[in-house]
Design a protein around this motif. Structure first.
Motif, PDB file in Angstrom:
ATOM      1  N   LYS A  39      42.615  42.010  33.829  1.00 16.95           N
ATOM      2  CA  LYS A  39      42.620  40.646  34.559  1.00 16.95           C
ATOM      3  C   LYS A  39      41.132  40.212  34.610  1.00 16.95           C
ATOM      4  CE  LYS A  39      46.593  38.829  36.347  1.00 16.95           C
ATOM      5  NZ  LYS A  39      47.369  38.118  37.499  1.00 16.95           N
ATOM      6  N   GLU A  40      40.341  41.364  35.010  1.00 21.21           N
ATOM      7  CA  GLU A  40      38.933  40.913  35.413  1.00 21.21           C
ATOM      8  C   GLU A  40      38.196  40.738  34.142  1.00 21.21           C
ATOM      9  OE1 GLU A  40      37.165  41.063  38.095  1.00 21.21           O
ATOM     10  OE2 GLU A  40      38.858  41.397  39.677  1.00 21.21           O
ATOM     11  N   ARG A  41      38.789  41.374  32.815  1.00 17.78           N
ATOM     12  CA  ARG A  41      38.028  41.349  31.766  1.00 17.78           C
ATOM     13  C   ARG A  41      38.383  39.893  31.152  1.00 17.78           C
ATOM     14  NH1 ARG A  41      39.370  46.738  29.839  1.00 17.78           N
ATOM     15  NH2 ARG A  41      41.269  45.834  29.064  1.00 17.78           N
ATOM     16  N   SER A  42      39.209  39.240  31.356  1.00 15.91           N
ATOM     17  CA  SER A  42      39.530  37.950  30.555  1.00 15.91           C
ATOM     18  C   SER A  42      38.751  36.801  31.431  1.00 15.91           C
ATOM     19  CB  SER A  42      40.927  37.632  30.532  1.00 15.91           C
ATOM     20  OG  SER A  42      41.326  36.758  31.721  1.00 15.91           O
ATOM     21  N   TYR A  43      38.497  37.271  32.818  1.00 14.77           N
ATOM     22  CA  TYR A  43      37.663  36.497  33.585  1.00 14.77           C
ATOM     23  C   TYR A  43      36.136  36.565  33.040  1.00 14.77           C
ATOM     24  CZ  TYR A  43      35.262  35.430  38.230  1.00 14.77           C
ATOM     25  OH  TYR A  43      34.648  34.861  39.311  1.00 14.77           O
ATOM     26  N   GLN A  44      35.552  37.826  33.100  1.00 13.83           N
ATOM     27  CA  GLN A  44      34.630  38.294  32.489  1.00 13.83           C
ATOM     28  C   GLN A  44      34.104  37.609  31.081  1.00 13.83           C
ATOM     29  OE1 GLN A  44      31.829  39.944  33.628  1.00 13.83           O
ATOM     30  NE2 GLN A  44      32.778  40.557  35.327  1.00 13.83           N
ATOM     31  N   GLN A  45      35.151  37.338  30.327  1.00 17.14           N
ATOM     32  CA  GLN A  45      35.076  36.757  29.067  1.00 17.14           C
ATOM     33  C   GLN A  45      34.629  35.136  29.055  1.00 17.14           C
ATOM     34  OE1 GLN A  45      38.503  37.734  26.772  1.00 17.14           O
ATOM     35  NE2 GLN A  45      37.728  39.847  26.150  1.00 17.14           N
ATOM     36  N   LEU A  70      30.132  21.479  30.509  1.00 15.33           N
ATOM     37  CA  LEU A  70      30.407  22.810  30.428  1.00 15.33           C
ATOM     38  C   LEU A  70      31.990  22.995  30.127  1.00 15.33           C
ATOM     39  CD1 LEU A  70      28.782  24.882  33.243  1.00 15.33           C
ATOM     40  CD2 LEU A  70      28.090  24.493  30.805  1.00 15.33           C
ATOM     41  N   GLU A  71      32.492  23.616  28.902  1.00 15.81           N
ATOM     42  CA  GLU A  71      34.025  23.857  28.456  1.00 15.81           C
ATOM     43  C   GLU A  71      34.641  25.067  29.356  1.00 15.81           C
ATOM     44  OE1 GLU A  71      35.217  21.739  26.111  1.00 15.81           O
ATOM     45  OE2 GLU A  71      33.393  20.712  25.658  1.00 15.81           O
ATOM     46  N   SER A  72      34.010  26.105  29.337  1.00 19.68           N
ATOM     47  CA  SER A  72      34.521  27.231  29.901  1.00 19.68           C
ATOM     48  C   SER A  72      34.473  27.191  31.380  1.00 19.68           C
ATOM     49  CB  SER A  72      33.629  28.758  29.617  1.00 19.68           C
ATOM     50  OG  SER A  72      32.431  28.262  30.049  1.00 19.68           O
ATOM     51  N   TYR A  73      35.482  27.837  31.741  1.00 15.04           N
ATOM     52  CA  TYR A  73      35.763  27.813  33.273  1.00 15.04           C
ATOM     53  C   TYR A  73      36.579  29.196  33.711  1.00 15.04           C
ATOM     54  CZ  TYR A  73      36.994  25.588  37.623  1.00 15.04           C
ATOM     55  OH  TYR A  73      36.978  25.287  39.006  1.00 15.04           O
ATOM     56  N   PRO A  74      35.474  30.177  34.346  1.00 18.61           N
ATOM     57  CA  PRO A  74      36.032  31.594  34.619  1.00 18.61           C
ATOM     58  C   PRO A  74      37.178  31.479  35.870  1.00 18.61           C
ATOM     59  CG  PRO A  74      33.701  31.294  34.942  1.00 18.61           C
ATOM     60  CD  PRO A  74      34.159  29.970  34.869  1.00 18.61           C
ATOM     61  N   LEU A  75      38.342  31.640  35.076  1.00 17.47           N
ATOM     62  CA  LEU A  75      39.501  31.821  36.039  1.00 17.47           C
ATOM     63  C   LEU A  75      40.233  32.978  35.840  1.00 17.47           C
ATOM     64  CD1 LEU A  75      41.068  28.099  35.755  1.00 17.47           C
ATOM     65  CD2 LEU A  75      40.357  29.267  37.713  1.00 17.47           C
ATOM     66  N   ARG A  76      41.179  33.359  36.482  1.00 17.34           N
ATOM     67  CA  ARG A  76      41.958  34.693  36.595  1.00 17.34           C
ATOM     68  C   ARG A  76      43.172  34.172  36.063  1.00 17.34           C
ATOM     69  NH1 ARG A  76      38.221  36.165  40.160  1.00 17.34           N
ATOM     70  NH2 ARG A  76      37.465  38.234  40.032  1.00 17.34           N
ATOM     71  N   ASN A  77      43.556  33.066  36.331  1.00 14.50           N
ATOM     72  CA  ASN A  77      45.029  32.282  36.268  1.00 14.50           C
ATOM     73  C   ASN A  77      45.000  31.519  34.798  1.00 14.50           C
ATOM     74  OD1 ASN A  77      47.243  30.604  36.331  1.00 14.50           O
ATOM     75  ND2 ASN A  77      47.491  31.082  38.523  1.00 14.50           N
ATOM     76  N   SER A  78      45.669  32.233  33.973  1.00 13.62           N
ATOM     77  CA  SER A  78      45.827  31.398  32.496  1.00 13.62           C
ATOM     78  C   SER A  78      46.439  30.225  32.660  1.00 13.62           C
ATOM     79  CB  SER A  78      46.625  32.439  31.457  1.00 13.62           C
ATOM     80  OG  SER A  78      47.808  32.647  32.327  1.00 13.62           O
ATOM     81  N   PHE A  79      47.623  29.761  33.478  1.00 12.37           N
ATOM     82  CA  PHE A  79      47.841  28.451  33.677  1.00 12.37           C
ATOM     83  C   PHE A  79      47.071  27.371  34.238  1.00 12.37           C
ATOM     84  CE2 PHE A  79      50.365  25.341  36.426  1.00 12.37           C
ATOM     85  CZ  PHE A  79      50.939  24.718  35.678  1.00 12.37           C
TER      86      PHE A  79
END
Ligand SMILES: [Zn+2]
Length: 303
Positions: free
Chosen positions: A75-81, A265-274
């Motif tokens: 989960k942290e990895r996708s957030y990091q991405q 900015l387009e990216s939004y560091p979130l842990r929740n995919s919804f």
């Protein structure tokens, strides 16, 4: 034995206590004004003022070591991405504004951000951070040529010495001293100099209910329980707090910056995919990308 500093870099430096010129004195740097001596450790000048907050320094050292070795939870990895993506947006914008090269660029609170080093191909890129260990890793592992350790409250650089100043995710560590820090950024830039400022936004679409409406103490408690329960690898320090894009924009103007603009900015560091999907759908609105992203990105010029 340290290699001597590049003359161009020595020219940029100043005593953090009184702005005096620094000259070589055997293996160290010495202020020609107050005669303070500053160590150069492993090729990196340690330009700390003598009243540096040691507790703060220790906290930042801890955060710094996490930054070097990010947690491996999926989960942290996708957030990091997403986090990485937001940095790509930032550095692409800086590259666009410095096309042609030949600029002297400071990265204040550089952490372990390697993208910045690519700017060094065409410009003089100076990495500045509180923690020596991060700079040392940046130097030995990624070939960062110009690295200075010091405290952002007392920038150890001569006034009007840089063409560009970049600063990512630093202000939310220094919320009490916002104006002081922005003023020192202003002083460090040459007339016509450019400021690139990105930070955690109190008005982010999924965070404003807590950062704006909750009392800070409640927000802090909630946040530390959240990170404990999630066993997340990166625990924010107690003094960290998101800053408001509006307030920072106003502060920039008061300090003297002009042509202040928010960069979408387009990216939004979130842990929740919804929630990530929700952001994607509302990010079509320009105002959302500029004022309600997880980060805000401000660009400003010194007249
Ligand atoms: Zn001095």
């Amino acid at each position: 034995m340290n290699d001597p500093l590049d003359d161009r870099i020595l020219e940029l430096l100043a005593c953090p206590l009184d702005g005096g010129r620094l000259v070589y004195s055997s293996e160290n740097l010495k202020c020609t004004h107050c005669h303070s001596i500053y160590e150069i450790r492993g090729g990196i000048p340690l330009l700390y003022p003598d009243d540096i907050d040691m507790k703060h320094l220790e906290e930042e050292e801890k955060l710094g070591s996490l930054m070097e070795d990010p947690p491996a939870l999926p989960k942290e990895r996708s957030y990091q991405q997403q986090w990485e993506l937001s940095k790509q947006e930032f550095w692409s914008f800086v590259e666009e504004k410095t096309r042609g090269g030949g600029y002297t660029i400071l990265n204040a609170g550089c952490g372990i951000d390697r993208r910045f080093l690519e700017l060094g191909d065409k410009n003089t890129a100076v990495a500045f951070d509180l923690t020596h260990s991060l700079l040392s890793s940046l130097r030995s592992n990624y070939g960062s040529p110009h690295n200075i350790a010091g405290d952002v409250h007392r920038l150890p650089f001569r006034h009007e010495s840089f063409d560009c100043l970049c600063c990512i995710d630093l202000l939310h560590h220094e919320t009490e001293d916002l104006r002081l820090i922005l003023r020192s950024f202003y002083d460090t830039l040459r007339p016509g100099g450019k400021l690139f400022l990105e930070d955690v936004n109190a008005w982010g679409v999924f965070q404003f209910w807590k950062s704006i409406f909750l009392p800070r103490s409640a927000h802090r408690k909630l946040r530390s329980s959240y990170h404990r329960l999630k066993r997340s690898g990166i625990q924010p320090a107690g003094y960290e707090f998101p800053t408001s894009v509006w307030k920072v924009k106003r502060a920039l103007e008061e300090v003297g910056f002009r042509m202040i603009e928010t960069v979408p900015l387009e990216s939004y560091p979130l842990r929740n995919s919804f929630l990530k999907r929700i952001y994607r759908s509302i990010a079509a609105i320009d105002r959302v990308r500029r004022y309600h992203n997880f980060h805000y990105f401000l660009f400003a010029e010194k007249p």
